[in-house]
Design a protein around this motif. Structure first.
Motif, mmCIF file in Angstrom:
data_model
loop_
_atom_site.group_PDB
_atom_site.id
_atom_site.type_symbol
_atom_site.label_atom_id
_atom_site.label_comp_id
_atom_site.label_asym_id
_atom_site.label_seq_id
_atom_site.Cartn_x
_atom_site.Cartn_y
_atom_site.Cartn_z
ATOM 1 N N UNK A 1 0.795 -1.230 0.000
ATOM 2 C CA UNK A 1 0.000 0.000 0.000
ATOM 3 C C UNK A 1 0.820 1.269 0.000
ATOM 4 N N UNK A 2 2.029 1.205 -0.574
ATOM 5 C CA UNK A 2 2.890 2.387 -0.636
ATOM 6 C C UNK A 2 3.387 2.597 -2.069
ATOM 7 N N UNK A 3 3.786 3.816 -2.356
ATOM 8 C CA UNK A 3 4.323 4.130 -3.679
ATOM 9 C C UNK A 3 5.848 4.097 -3.647
ATOM 10 N N UNK A 4 6.421 3.961 -4.812
ATOM 11 C CA UNK A 4 7.883 3.975 -4.926
ATOM 12 C C UNK A 4 8.427 5.328 -4.466
ATOM 13 N N UNK A 5 7.738 6.406 -4.828
ATOM 14 C CA UNK A 5 8.182 7.751 -4.443
ATOM 15 C C UNK A 5 8.237 7.901 -2.927
ATOM 16 N N UNK A 6 7.233 7.367 -2.253
ATOM 17 C CA UNK A 6 7.197 7.439 -0.793
ATOM 18 C C UNK A 6 8.352 6.633 -0.204
ATOM 19 N N UNK A 7 8.564 5.427 -0.729
ATOM 20 C CA UNK A 7 9.622 4.560 -0.218
ATOM 21 C C UNK A 7 11.013 5.116 -0.504
ATOM 22 N N UNK A 8 11.162 5.875 -1.594
ATOM 23 C CA UNK A 8 12.451 6.512 -1.903
ATOM 24 C C UNK A 8 12.744 7.652 -0.937
ATOM 25 N N UNK A 9 11.694 8.283 -0.437
ATOM 26 C CA UNK A 9 11.834 9.480 0.388
ATOM 27 C C UNK A 9 12.157 9.182 1.852
ATOM 28 N N UNK A 10 11.584 8.070 2.383
ATOM 29 C CA UNK A 10 11.778 7.786 3.803
ATOM 30 C C UNK A 10 11.562 6.315 4.105
ATOM 31 N N UNK A 11 12.103 5.882 5.241
ATOM 32 C CA UNK A 11 11.875 4.522 5.703
ATOM 33 C C UNK A 11 10.399 4.402 6.077
ATOM 34 N N UNK A 12 9.826 3.218 5.841
ATOM 35 C CA UNK A 12 8.406 3.009 6.109
ATOM 36 C C UNK A 12 8.206 1.808 7.030
ATOM 37 N N UNK A 13 7.258 1.925 7.927
ATOM 38 C CA UNK A 13 6.856 0.835 8.815
ATOM 39 C C UNK A 13 5.418 0.500 8.451
ATOM 40 N N UNK A 14 5.207 -0.698 7.917
ATOM 41 C CA UNK A 14 3.879 -1.120 7.476
ATOM 42 C C UNK A 14 3.382 -2.195 8.426
ATOM 43 N N UNK A 15 2.256 -1.933 9.076
ATOM 44 C CA UNK A 15 1.696 -2.882 10.038
ATOM 45 C C UNK A 15 0.938 -3.986 9.304
ATOM 46 N N UNK A 16 0.666 -5.089 9.992
ATOM 47 C CA UNK A 16 -0.101 -6.174 9.375
ATOM 48 C C UNK A 16 -1.500 -5.739 8.922
#
Length: 132
Positions: free
Chosen positions: A51-66
């Motif tokens: 549920x995330x975009x490449x642009x978002x993931x390039x910009x910052x570390x992400x924590x995705x819950x179950x």
């Protein structure tokens, strides 16, 4: 997303980011046996399923819950620390406090901006320039 554990999504091309994740895997997982989480470079992650975009993931570390909730930047780091338990959870709790969150976010943005100059960082770690 079907995993029972949260997923930490990071930039696998960034030596500084990869070093931070290796530190987390080595030291944060030792603190609590039930502190399950998975780290995956965004370059190899199924970002759509998370549920995330490449642009978002390039910009910052992400924590995705179950359940599909996504936290980015300093909030992602705080969630990781909280999940890890022991002393780390206290630090995560402090980073989650309303008065501290803006400061943590500003520090995170500063580190992210200059991660290519951090120990272990390379020119490949530089954030992509935004179109003007």
């Amino acid at each position: 997303m079907t995993s029972a554990d949260p997923v930490l999504v990071f930039d696998g091309d960034c030596a500084f980011c990869s070093s931070c994740v290796r530190f987390a895997e080595r030291y944060l997982r030792q603190t609590l046996a039930s502190a399950g989480w998975t780290a995956v470079p965004f370059q190899f992650a199924d970002l759509a399923a998370l549920g995330v975009t490449r642009e978002w993931a390039e910009r910052e570390v992400l924590w995705v819950t179950p359940t599909g909730q996504v936290y980015g930047g300093a909030r992602a780091v705080a969630k990781l620390l909280l999940r890890s338990g022991n002393v780390w959870a206290y630090l995560g709790g402090v980073l989650s406090l309303a008065p501290v969150r803006p400061v943590a976010a500003a520090v995170y943005r500063l580190v992210a901006k200059y991660r290519h100059r951090m120990p272990g960082g390379t020119a490949a770690c530089a954030l992509p320039r935004r179109a003007a």
